[in-house]
Design an enzyme around this catalytic site. Structure first.
Site, PDB file in Angstrom:
ATOM      1  N   TYR A 123      47.567  32.620  27.642  1.00  0.00           N
ATOM      2  CA  TYR A 123      48.650  31.827  28.231  1.00  0.00           C
ATOM      3  C   TYR A 123      49.975  32.041  27.494  1.00  0.00           C
ATOM      4  CZ  TYR A 123      45.531  28.743  31.024  1.00  0.00           C
ATOM      5  OH  TYR A 123      44.635  28.214  31.919  1.00  0.00           O
TER       6      TYR A 123
ATOM      7  N   LYS B  89      34.686  36.814  22.746  1.00  0.00           N
ATOM      8  CA  LYS B  89      34.299  37.867  23.693  1.00  0.00           C
ATOM      9  C   LYS B  89      34.597  39.199  23.026  1.00  0.00           C
ATOM     10  CE  LYS B  89      32.577  39.331  27.457  1.00  0.00           C
ATOM     11  NZ  LYS B  89      31.148  39.107  27.812  1.00  0.00           N
TER      12      LYS B  89
ATOM     13  N   ASP C 145      30.289  34.095  27.880  1.00  0.00           N
ATOM     14  CA  ASP C 145      29.372  34.080  29.034  1.00  0.00           C
ATOM     15  C   ASP C 145      28.041  33.423  28.645  1.00  0.00           C
ATOM     16  OD1 ASP C 145      29.148  36.281  27.357  1.00  0.00           O
ATOM     17  OD2 ASP C 145      28.684  37.720  28.946  1.00  0.00           O
TER      18      ASP C 145
ATOM     19  N   ASP D 198      39.637  26.679  28.740  1.00  0.00           N
ATOM     20  CA  ASP D 198      40.017  26.094  30.031  1.00  0.00           C
ATOM     21  C   ASP D 198      38.801  26.092  30.960  1.00  0.00           C
ATOM     22  OD1 ASP D 198      41.519  25.159  32.196  1.00  0.00           O
ATOM     23  OD2 ASP D 198      42.040  27.190  32.826  1.00  0.00           O
TER      24      ASP D 198
ATOM     25  N   ASP E 244      36.061  22.688  32.144  1.00  0.00           N
ATOM     26  CA  ASP E 244      35.702  22.210  33.482  1.00  0.00           C
ATOM     27  C   ASP E 244      34.186  22.108  33.628  1.00  0.00           C
ATOM     28  OD1 ASP E 244      38.376  22.100  34.281  1.00  0.00           O
ATOM     29  OD2 ASP E 244      37.949  22.969  36.250  1.00  0.00           O
TER      30      ASP E 244
HETATM   31  C1  IPM Z   1      43.778  22.304  32.377  1.00  0.00           C
HETATM   32  C2  IPM Z   1      44.295  22.773  33.676  1.00  0.00           C
HETATM   33  C3  IPM Z   1      45.542  23.572  33.525  1.00  0.00           C
HETATM   34  C4  IPM Z   1      45.322  24.694  32.553  1.00  0.00           C
HETATM   35  C5  IPM Z   1      46.017  24.041  34.879  1.00  0.00           C
HETATM   36  C6  IPM Z   1      46.626  22.897  35.662  1.00  0.00           C
HETATM   37  C7  IPM Z   1      46.879  25.234  34.852  1.00  0.00           C
HETATM   38  O1  IPM Z   1      43.333  23.503  34.329  1.00  0.00           O
HETATM   39  O2  IPM Z   1      44.476  21.540  31.694  1.00  0.00           O
HETATM   40  O3  IPM Z   1      42.679  22.677  32.019  1.00  0.00           O
HETATM   41  O4  IPM Z   1      44.722  25.715  32.846  1.00  0.00           O
HETATM   42  O5  IPM Z   1      45.750  24.563  31.437  1.00  0.00           O
HETATM   43 MG    MG Z   2      41.535  23.597  33.371  1.00  0.00          MG
END
Ligand code: IPM
Ligand code: MG
Length: 358
Positions: A138, A189, A222, A246, A250
């Protein structure tokens, strides 16, 4: 009386709904505690601001925020504006200049919430993900040329610096050390990405020598997804690059029952700048304005904020009030399969705070 200045920024979609719930709950925390007060300032930055002014926030936006002790942030993103514009225009435009380089994401199965993993009743899943939040995938380095032509080229360059990797590793080892199990998994990785990720591994091993009491291991990203599903109890603290964490966070949120409860904190550990606290979920336009957004992630991040501000008792009291509320399935919002509204959950947490006898 101790006093803290908080910048409250709802942003887009359900962001303003959960942030106003969060502000209400934080005021109830301060009232119940009696030892500190919170002074909130609202900011209307986000996609509506963009439609009026052509920018997500003023050019000196990040500088305006320096005057605060912490930032409470909702969500960013709108269906009619490209995501990279909204994200880079607001959230990353705050995180990067304020150097909030440690993104911390605790994951637990709260009382009353069911994990989709059949072998997890609760205590088997108690993790904290530390996400490198300033560089890596990023970094924003790259470019695009020859748009639309057959020779078009686009590049996103992942940048890792020794200083950046050292500081996130040190943060993660220190956090692992502060938790009872003193256990850290370094996600990598380096089998496929043979420059930056190899340096990442080397620096992890160097920093590990500063923390002889922390047990650590290394896991390819992975394979880490499998381990999170199959052997969740073998994990405690996790450190990963910006993109890896990230994705893993999730998965972690889903395994803990819902993205609607997952909190995050963008921390500047040196406290040179304010840190920013937010729910992980996005703007969720499908449910915006319906009053059914789950405010629990915002309450949990509010608890992290109190802890960061130096109010651990209030932070723990809020966490207990959250857990008392989630334990009642009638107080679950629809994302958790329940009937409750944002209002009802907020009232229940405020009530639990008022009733708290410690
Ligand atoms: C998170 C979100 C963000 C990120 C999005 C909104 C771009 O997914 O905070 O995990 O990737 O940082
Ligand atoms: Mg995210």
């Amino acid at each position: 009386m101790r006093s803290y200045r908080i910048a409250a920024m709802g942003g887009d979609g359900i962001g303003p709904e959960v942030i106003s719930a969060g502000v209400e709950v934080l005021k109830a925390c301060a009232e119940r505690d009696g030892g500190f007060q919170l002074d909130f300032t609202d900011f209307d930055w986000g996609s509506d601001y963009y439609r009026k002014h052509g920018v997500m926030m003023p050019a000196d936006g990040a500088d305006q925020l320096r005057a605060f002790d912490a930032i409470l942030f909702g969500a960013v993103g709108a269906p009619d504006i490209p995501d990279h514009v909204t994200l880079w225009g607001l959230r990353l435009a705050i995180c990067q200049p304020l150097d909030q380089y440690a993104n911390v994401r605790p994951t637990r199965v709260l009382p009353g919430i069911t994990s989709p993993l059949r072998n997890v009743s609760g205590p088997e899943l108690d993790w904290v993900i530390v996400r490198e939040n300033s560089e890596g995938e990023y970094s924003g380095v790259g470019g695009r040329a020859h748009r639309g032509l057959p020779i078009e080229v686009a590049q996103d360059v992942s940048i890792m610096t020794r200083a950046g990797v050292q500081r996130i590793m040190r943060y993660a080892f220190r956090l692992a050390q502060s938790r009872p199990r003193k256990l850290l998994t370094v996600v990598t990785k380096s089998n496929a990405q043979r420059h930056a990720m190899v340096m990442w591994d080397e620096i992890a091993a160097e920093i590990a020598t500063e923390f002889p009491d922390v047990t650590w291991d290394k896991m390819l990203v992975d394979a880490m997804t499998m381990r999170m599903v199959i052997k969740p109890a073998t994990i405690d603290t996790i450190v990963a690059s910006n993109l890896h964490a990230d994705i893993l966070s999730d998965l972690a949120a889903a395994l803990a029952g819902s993205l609607g409860i997952a909190p995050t904190a963008n921390i500047n550990p040196e406290r040179d700048t304010p840190s920013m606290f937010e729910p992980i979920h996005g703007s969720a336009f499908d449910i915006t304005g319906k009053g059914i957004a789950n405010p629990i992630a915002t309450f949990w991040t509010a608890s992290m904020m109190l802890d960061h501000l130096g109010e651990p008792n209030a932070a723990q009291r809020l966490m207990r009030a959250i857990e008392h509320t989630t334990a009642n399935p009638n107080l679950h919002t629809p994302d958790l399969g329940g009937p409750a509204t944002t209002r009802q959950v907020t009232d229940a947490v405020c009530e639990a705070l008022r009733m708290a006898n410690d």
